[in-house]
Design a protein around this motif. Structure first.
Motif, PDB file in Angstrom:
ATOM      1  N   ALA A 156      -8.844  14.820   2.096  1.00  0.00           N
ATOM      2  CA  ALA A 156      -9.162  13.242   2.566  1.00  0.00           C
ATOM      3  C   ALA A 156      -9.526  13.264   3.758  1.00  0.00           C
ATOM      4  CB  ALA A 156      -7.828  12.609   2.339  1.00  0.00           C
ATOM      5  N   THR A 160     -13.384  12.387   4.957  1.00  0.00           N
ATOM      6  CA  THR A 160     -13.543  11.113   5.715  1.00  0.00           C
ATOM      7  C   THR A 160     -14.303  11.429   6.836  1.00  0.00           C
ATOM      8  OG1 THR A 160     -11.344  10.106   4.930  1.00  0.00           O
ATOM      9  CG2 THR A 160     -12.320   9.160   6.917  1.00  0.00           C
ATOM     10  N   TRP A 264      -7.267   6.890  -0.798  1.00  0.00           N
ATOM     11  CA  TRP A 264      -6.574   8.273  -0.631  1.00  0.00           C
ATOM     12  C   TRP A 264      -4.996   7.997  -0.181  1.00  0.00           C
ATOM     13  CZ3 TRP A 264      -7.861  12.925  -1.893  1.00  0.00           C
ATOM     14  CH2 TRP A 264      -9.265  13.352  -1.746  1.00  0.00           C
TER      15      TRP A 264
END
Length: 350
Positions: A156, A160, A264
């Motif tokens: 995640a 990102t 997430w």
């Protein structure tokens, strides 16, 4: 008549040595431990044993080594030249704090809304719009999960960062074209300045993770891009329709990143998944671990191999592992792609 020589206990001068030994005579504790293995297991060793002298020396050196370790820890590893009083201060030194509150100045309503988000009006239906403040908090949660050796939290954070960099690159490229048009106009004799607010909004940040500042930097860049775009519109270098479409494109890309982060967080922070760890993926894991793995794969798919192995790591992580070669081989042998839907607890996906 020559004086009689005293008997020498040869066991005290014969011992294993090692160059990295902490003792001046290079005494090797580990080596002696292997040699004296049988005697060390005996409750009452026989003094007549030829190695009994070495056993006594081992106990003395082992006790001395433990004192060395305790002293080293008490002094926090300080150089011997440093006094004990000074050395102990390293454990009492407070953490760093900011001298003043971090503040983000925003000139445009578009950037301000992007930071604040938008809640659903009471009594009305609809979906809230994620803002940078909430996303920064979600990223902090994912950052904390990385300390549990959670490969999906790592994924995640990696994803990102990559998506934010893509949005920033897109924004900078479009901004550069607008600035070029403005500079061409200036070269022809029309002086201009980039629009700004008479009273910019001052947003106090105080983020507890570096990912909050990653989000803030994105919003600041969107704010400046919007100022440049509106400056170009004001000078008739971009039509209203073109400017609206370009601004909507940038905002859509930002919100897409934001919504993904919250997605997430929504699942990885569930009670059923919050304990997820790389150990869960190893053959022989217990039933609960297997269920966590099946569920998280169903939701997010297979974690990339490079992320799972730690080769593609987050820019900032709380994971603190120094894996041995054997542990790395064990992780490398984990099959990350398989049929994952069978036996999944559907309540996890609710």
């Amino acid at each position: 008549m020559a004086p009689k020589k005293m008997a020498v206990d040869t066991s005290l001068s014969a011992f294993a040595t090692e160059d990295t030994s902490p003792f001046p005579d290079r005494y090797d504790l580990a080596g002696e431990r292997r040699i004296l293995g049988a005697l060390l297991k005996e409750d009452d060793p026989d003094p007549a044993n030829p190695l009994f002298g070495r056993l006594q020396l081992y106990y003395e050196r082992d006790a001395e080594f433990k004192r060395m370790q305790q002293s080293h820890e008490a002094r926090a590893g300080a150089d011997p030249l440093v006094g004990n009083l000074e050395a102990r201060q390293i454990k009492s030194l407070p953490s760093l704090v900011a001298e003043s509150q971090d503040v983000m100045s925003l000139h445009t309503l578009e950037a301000l809304r992007l930071f604040m988000g938008k809640a659903v009006e009471p009594g009305k239906q609809g979906a809230p719009i994620a803002g940078g403040k909430r996303v920064a908090a979600a990223l902090r949660s994912l950052w904390s999960l990385s300390s549990n050796d959670n490969p999906y939290a790592d994924w995640a954070l990696v994803e990102t960062k990559s998506r934010i960099e893509e949005v920033r690159a897109y924004t900078r490229a479009e901004q550069a074209q607008l600035l070029q048009k403005l500079d061409e106009m200036k070269a022809k004799g029309l002086t201009y300045s980039v629009l700004q607010s008479r009273e910019p909004a001052q947003m106090q940040l105080g983020f507890a993770s570096p990912y909050g500042y990653m989000v803030a930097l994105l919003i600041v860049e969107v704010d400046y891009f919007t100022r440049v775009l509106k400056s170009a519109q004001r000078r008739d270098l971009v039509s209203g329709r073109q400017g609206h479409a370009l601004l909507q494109s940038v905002k859509h890309k930002c919100r897409s990143v934001f919504e993904r982060v919250l997605y997430w967080q929504k699942y990885l922070m569930k009670d059923e998944l919050v304990a997820l760890s790389r150990v869960d993926f190893v053959a022989g894991a217990d039933v609960m671990a297997q269920q966590r793995v099946q569920a998280v794969k169903t939701i997010f798919g297979d974690v990339p191999k490079a992320v799972f192995m730690g080769e593609d790591a987050p820019r900032h992580t709380k994971r603190r592992l120094n894996l041995s070669a054997a542990e790395l081989r064990l992780l490398d042998a984990v099959p990350l792609t398989d049929e994952v839907t069978a036996g999944v607890d559907k309540n996890l996906l609710a």
